[in-house]
Design a protein around this motif. Structure first.
Motif, PDB file in Angstrom:
ATOM      1  N   LYS A 100       0.823  -1.212   0.000  1.00  0.00           N
ATOM      2  CA  LYS A 100       0.000   0.000   0.000  1.00  0.00           C
ATOM      3  C   LYS A 100       0.855   1.259   0.000  1.00  0.00           C
ATOM      4  O   LYS A 100       0.451   2.295  -0.523  1.00  0.00           O
ATOM      5  CB  LYS A 100      -0.934  -0.004   1.210  1.00  0.00           C
ATOM      6  N   ASN A 101       2.023   1.190   0.636  1.00  0.00           N
ATOM      7  CA  ASN A 101       2.918   2.342   0.652  1.00  0.00           C
ATOM      8  C   ASN A 101       4.357   1.859   0.733  1.00  0.00           C
ATOM      9  O   ASN A 101       4.615   0.687   1.020  1.00  0.00           O
ATOM     10  CB  ASN A 101       2.592   3.283   1.820  1.00  0.00           C
ATOM     11  N   ASN A 102       5.273   2.764   0.482  1.00  0.00           N
ATOM     12  CA  ASN A 102       6.698   2.432   0.467  1.00  0.00           C
ATOM     13  C   ASN A 102       7.383   3.068   1.669  1.00  0.00           C
ATOM     14  O   ASN A 102       7.665   4.267   1.666  1.00  0.00           O
ATOM     15  CB  ASN A 102       7.333   2.932  -0.831  1.00  0.00           C
ATOM     16  N   PRO A 103       7.684   2.281   2.715  1.00  0.00           N
ATOM     17  CA  PRO A 103       8.320   2.856   3.907  1.00  0.00           C
ATOM     18  C   PRO A 103       9.733   3.366   3.643  1.00  0.00           C
ATOM     19  O   PRO A 103      10.221   4.240   4.356  1.00  0.00           O
ATOM     20  CB  PRO A 103       8.329   1.685   4.896  1.00  0.00           C
ATOM     21  N   ALA A 104      10.396   2.843   2.603  1.00  0.00           N
ATOM     22  CA  ALA A 104      11.762   3.282   2.304  1.00  0.00           C
ATOM     23  C   ALA A 104      11.802   4.718   1.801  1.00  0.00           C
ATOM     24  O   ALA A 104      12.834   5.388   1.894  1.00  0.00           O
ATOM     25  CB  ALA A 104      12.399   2.347   1.279  1.00  0.00           C
ATOM     26  N   ASN A 105      10.668   5.203   1.266  1.00  0.00           N
ATOM     27  CA  ASN A 105      10.622   6.581   0.770  1.00  0.00           C
ATOM     28  C   ASN A 105      10.736   7.606   1.893  1.00  0.00           C
ATOM     29  O   ASN A 105      10.966   8.790   1.636  1.00  0.00           O
ATOM     30  CB  ASN A 105       9.330   6.825  -0.014  1.00  0.00           C
ATOM     31  N   LYS A 106      10.563   7.155   3.128  1.00  0.00           N
ATOM     32  CA  LYS A 106      10.683   8.071   4.264  1.00  0.00           C
ATOM     33  C   LYS A 106      12.140   8.279   4.680  1.00  0.00           C
ATOM     34  O   LYS A 106      12.429   9.142   5.508  1.00  0.00           O
ATOM     35  CB  LYS A 106       9.883   7.529   5.455  1.00  0.00           C
ATOM     36  N   LYS A 107      13.029   7.464   4.114  1.00  0.00           N
ATOM     37  CA  LYS A 107      14.449   7.583   4.438  1.00  0.00           C
ATOM     38  C   LYS A 107      15.114   8.623   3.539  1.00  0.00           C
ATOM     39  O   LYS A 107      14.746   8.800   2.385  1.00  0.00           O
ATOM     40  CB  LYS A 107      15.166   6.240   4.259  1.00  0.00           C
ATOM     41  N   ILE A 108      16.130   9.288   4.065  1.00  0.00           N
ATOM     42  CA  ILE A 108      16.862  10.327   3.337  1.00  0.00           C
ATOM     43  C   ILE A 108      18.254   9.811   2.989  1.00  0.00           C
ATOM     44  O   ILE A 108      18.938   9.218   3.834  1.00  0.00           O
ATOM     45  CB  ILE A 108      16.978  11.608   4.184  1.00  0.00           C
ATOM     46  N   ARG A 109      18.648  10.030   1.740  1.00  0.00           N
ATOM     47  CA  ARG A 109      20.000   9.655   1.327  1.00  0.00           C
ATOM     48  C   ARG A 109      21.033  10.435   2.126  1.00  0.00           C
ATOM     49  O   ARG A 109      20.828  11.593   2.475  1.00  0.00           O
ATOM     50  CB  ARG A 109      20.207   9.952  -0.165  1.00  0.00           C
ATOM     51  N   ARG A 110      22.152   9.794   2.396  1.00  0.00           N
ATOM     52  CA  ARG A 110      23.223  10.457   3.139  1.00  0.00           C
ATOM     53  C   ARG A 110      24.075  11.287   2.183  1.00  0.00           C
ATOM     54  O   ARG A 110      24.334  10.892   1.049  1.00  0.00           O
ATOM     55  CB  ARG A 110      24.073   9.417   3.867  1.00  0.00           C
ATOM     56  N   THR A 111      24.518  12.424   2.651  1.00  0.00           N
ATOM     57  CA  THR A 111      25.281  13.348   1.819  1.00  0.00           C
ATOM     58  C   THR A 111      26.712  12.865   1.660  1.00  0.00           C
ATOM     59  O   THR A 111      27.393  12.565   2.642  1.00  0.00           O
ATOM     60  CB  THR A 111      25.285  14.754   2.446  1.00  0.00           C
ATOM     61  N   MET A 112      27.136  12.772   0.399  1.00  0.00           N
ATOM     62  CA  MET A 112      28.507  12.373   0.091  1.00  0.00           C
ATOM     63  C   MET A 112      29.351  13.628  -0.076  1.00  0.00           C
ATOM     64  O   MET A 112      29.006  14.526  -0.849  1.00  0.00           O
ATOM     65  CB  MET A 112      28.550  11.549  -1.193  1.00  0.00           C
ATOM     66  N   ILE A 113      30.454  13.709   0.641  1.00  0.00           N
ATOM     67  CA  ILE A 113      31.347  14.863   0.552  1.00  0.00           C
ATOM     68  C   ILE A 113      32.477  14.525  -0.408  1.00  0.00           C
ATOM     69  O   ILE A 113      33.231  13.578  -0.194  1.00  0.00           O
ATOM     70  CB  ILE A 113      31.918  15.231   1.934  1.00  0.00           C
TER      71      ILE A 113
END
Length: 394
Positions: A168-181
């Motif tokens: 019904k929904n995608n729980p992974a979409n609530k996660k934020i990608r980590r910033t690569m320096i």
């Protein structure tokens, strides 16, 4: 009279109990038989609720099942674990994305871990805490790059599941990608012509002629080990025809490099009497001749990309050229020959972008009017044997 349930297990549906001796949830059917439902509490509860809704119905609520309605809405409630559905989803994604063999291989490894972790869960029981736990367990070194790769594939798979009414929904979409320096440009150690010459000479002294040929071809063509390892003699006539695998969907990926005296000399020196269709080749030891070829190889004399890169790195370290860099991954590798080639061309006034097929432009149609377009590039000879006065290491 049965013992009252503990507060911890009061929410378990009828028939479902937690057995400490088995460290798992056990369900009792209406006929008295039992079924071990494993350690996943959410999955066990979901299965028990579904069973009870079918077989433990109050007589006042019982009615004949309208199978026409059930069949018209088959995906509203999934009665199978997500592990039974994911392989088909992954195949569908692979066909849609048309990943290269190398990219597909990496995603396949990540998919196998995803399947192992989530496989026994019901689709709609997967929550954000489950996603967080998976990302933690699959990335023990806490690498930002690894985290982002797993998260990206997980989002893609679950989005397809939502699209196909599996979730019904995608729980992974609530996660934020980590910033690569990005690494500071001042910290990047470049390969110089002196380094190239030293490693090239060392390879010759060690009798590794194929490494010398590979290094020279990479420098003159501005292409990486992946393209150099695949280069065949049939690709060479008046031009050397190379397609860069990394951006093969773009028009810039195909280049025709004019054969000049330097390239002709390299190709002639590569012909050492070994019967091979590949320019970069070697003769297997007799004891290995009857062994099956490694994945990705088409001929017994063909070298894997990793073998070429490793031979370069071994020669580099044997010469102790970059011992001051503790992390070997930060030392110049075979791939840095491509960077050196581009730098030398730009310094001599040539535009290296077209030759190197180094383009980030949007993908365009590769085939037009029934033929493949190849990009002819300028005839350039890179004279690496001239040693600059300036010591680039300082």
């Amino acid at each position: 009279m049965a013992r009252p349930r503990s507060h911890k297990h009061k929410d378990l549906p009828t028939g479902l109990v937690y057995r400490k001796d088995r460290a798992s949830y056990v369900f009792t059917r209406i006929d008295g038989s039992t079924k071990n439902l494993g350690k996943d509490r959410k999955r066990a509860k979901s299965l028990a609720f579904q069973y009870n809704a079918t077989f433990r119905v109050d007589p006042e609520l019982y009615h004949e099942v309208s199978y026409s309605k059930v069949e018209s809405e088959p995906n509203k409630i999934s009665k199978v674990t997500i592990g039974e559905l994911l392989p088909a989803i992954f195949t569908k994604i692979s066909e849609d994305k048309e990943w290269s063999s190398k990219t597909l291989k990496g995603h396949q490894c990540r998919f196998n871990l995803i399947l192992t972790f989530f496989g026994e869960m019901m689709p709609d029981s997967i929550s954000l805490p489950d996603v967080n736990l998976f990302l933690k367990e699959s990335n023990p070194t806490d690498s930002k790059g690894v985290f982002n790769r797993y998260l990206g594939l997980l989002k893609l798979i679950f989005n397809y599941c939502v699209s196909d009414s599996i979730m019904k929904n995608n729980p992974a979409n609530k996660k934020i990608r980590r910033t690569m320096i990005a690494k500071d440009e001042a910290e990047i150690i470049r390969l110089t012509t002196q380094d190239f010459a030293a490693i090239h000479k060392h390879a010759g002294l060690q009798g590794i002629q194929w490494l010398q040929i590979a290094m020279e071809l990479s420098l003159q063509t501005s292409h990486a080990v992946n393209e150099i390892a695949k280069l065949k003699y049939i690709d060479i006539e008046e031009y050397i025809s190379i397609q860069r695998d990394k951006n093969k969907k773009t028009a810039a990926s195909r280049v025709k490099i004019p054969m000049n005296y330097e390239l002709e000399d390299i190709v002639q020196r590569s012909k050492d009497g070994i019967d091979s269709p590949y320019v970069i080749h070697f003769l297997r030891q007799r004891r290995y001749l009857n062994r099956p070829l490694a994945a990705g190889l088409e001929h017994p004399t063909q070298l894997r990309n990793e073998k070429i890169s490793r031979a370069f790195s071994d020669a580099r370290d044997e010469l102790r050229l970059f011992d001051h860099i503790e992390n070997k991954e930060d030392r110049p590798s075979f791939h840095d020959i491509r960077s050196l080639s581009i730098q030398l061309q730009e310094a001599s006034g040539h535009d290296a972008q077209k030759r190197a097929a180094h383009s980030q432009r949007a993908s365009t149609e590769v085939y037009k009017k029934g033929y493949v377009q190849w990009n002819e590039v300028a005839d350039v000879v890179i004279d690496w044997r001239e040693q600059p006065d300036k010591d680039d290491h300082k």
